[in-house]
Design a protein around this motif. Structure first.
Motif, PDB file in Angstrom:
ATOM      1  N   TYR A   1      71.516 118.464  36.587  1.00 40.52           N
ATOM      2  CA  TYR A   1      70.425 119.427  36.420  1.00 40.52           C
ATOM      3  C   TYR A   1      69.215 119.057  37.278  1.00 40.52           C
ATOM      4  CZ  TYR A   1      66.710 122.131  34.247  1.00 40.52           C
ATOM      5  OH  TYR A   1      65.658 122.965  34.033  1.00 40.52           O
ATOM      6  N   ILE A   2      68.865 117.780  37.278  1.00 38.05           N
ATOM      7  CA  ILE A   2      67.698 117.328  38.058  1.00 38.05           C
ATOM      8  C   ILE A   2      67.969 117.441  39.548  1.00 38.05           C
ATOM      9  CG2 ILE A   2      66.347 115.270  38.653  1.00 38.05           C
ATOM     10  CD1 ILE A   2      66.486 114.487  35.704  1.00 38.05           C
ATOM     11  N   SER A   3      69.177 117.140  39.983  1.00 37.93           N
ATOM     12  CA  SER A   3      69.470 117.191  41.420  1.00 37.93           C
ATOM     13  C   SER A   3      69.497 118.614  41.959  1.00 37.93           C
ATOM     14  CB  SER A   3      70.793 116.499  41.715  1.00 37.93           C
ATOM     15  OG  SER A   3      71.866 117.235  41.168  1.00 37.93           O
ATOM     16  N   ARG A   4      69.741 119.602  41.117  1.00 38.38           N
ATOM     17  CA  ARG A   4      69.767 120.993  41.566  1.00 38.38           C
ATOM     18  C   ARG A   4      68.377 121.619  41.583  1.00 38.38           C
ATOM     19  NH1 ARG A   4      75.239 123.464  38.841  1.00 38.38           N
ATOM     20  NH2 ARG A   4      76.647 122.127  40.008  1.00 38.38           N
ATOM     21  N   HIS A   5      67.427 121.044  40.888  1.00 39.35           N
ATOM     22  CA  HIS A   5      66.084 121.632  40.823  1.00 39.35           C
ATOM     23  C   HIS A   5      65.093 120.818  41.578  1.00 39.35           C
ATOM     24  CE1 HIS A   5      68.008 123.898  37.640  1.00 39.35           C
ATOM     25  NE2 HIS A   5      67.020 124.777  37.737  1.00 39.35           N
TER      26      HIS A   5
END
Length: 72
Positions: A68-72
């Protein structure tokens, strides 16, 4: 004189008791009860399966947060 208190009926091996024991163990927190009070009525197989399930959920949640963090 030795006064030994013997519990004639050990507590039943319930699922909630197993989950609670594994959760506290993973957090590294022990209650004031002695180890001998917790350990004997619990099945080692149930403890192992419950611990593996907890660890799987933990790892999957970390992976989900990382994705989730790597996509945002």
């Amino acid at each position: 004189m030795n006064d030994v208190v013997v519990n004639p009926q050990p507590p039943k091996d319930g699922l909630f008791r197993t989950i609670r024991t594994v959760a506290w163990a993973l957090l590294g927190i022990r209650g004031h009860k002695p180890y001998t009070h917790d350990a004997p009525p619990l099945s080692p197989v149930k403890l192992l399966i419950t611990a593996l399930a907890f660890m799987l959920v933990f790892v999957l949640s970390l992976v989900s947060v990382a994705i989730y963090i790597s996509r945002h």
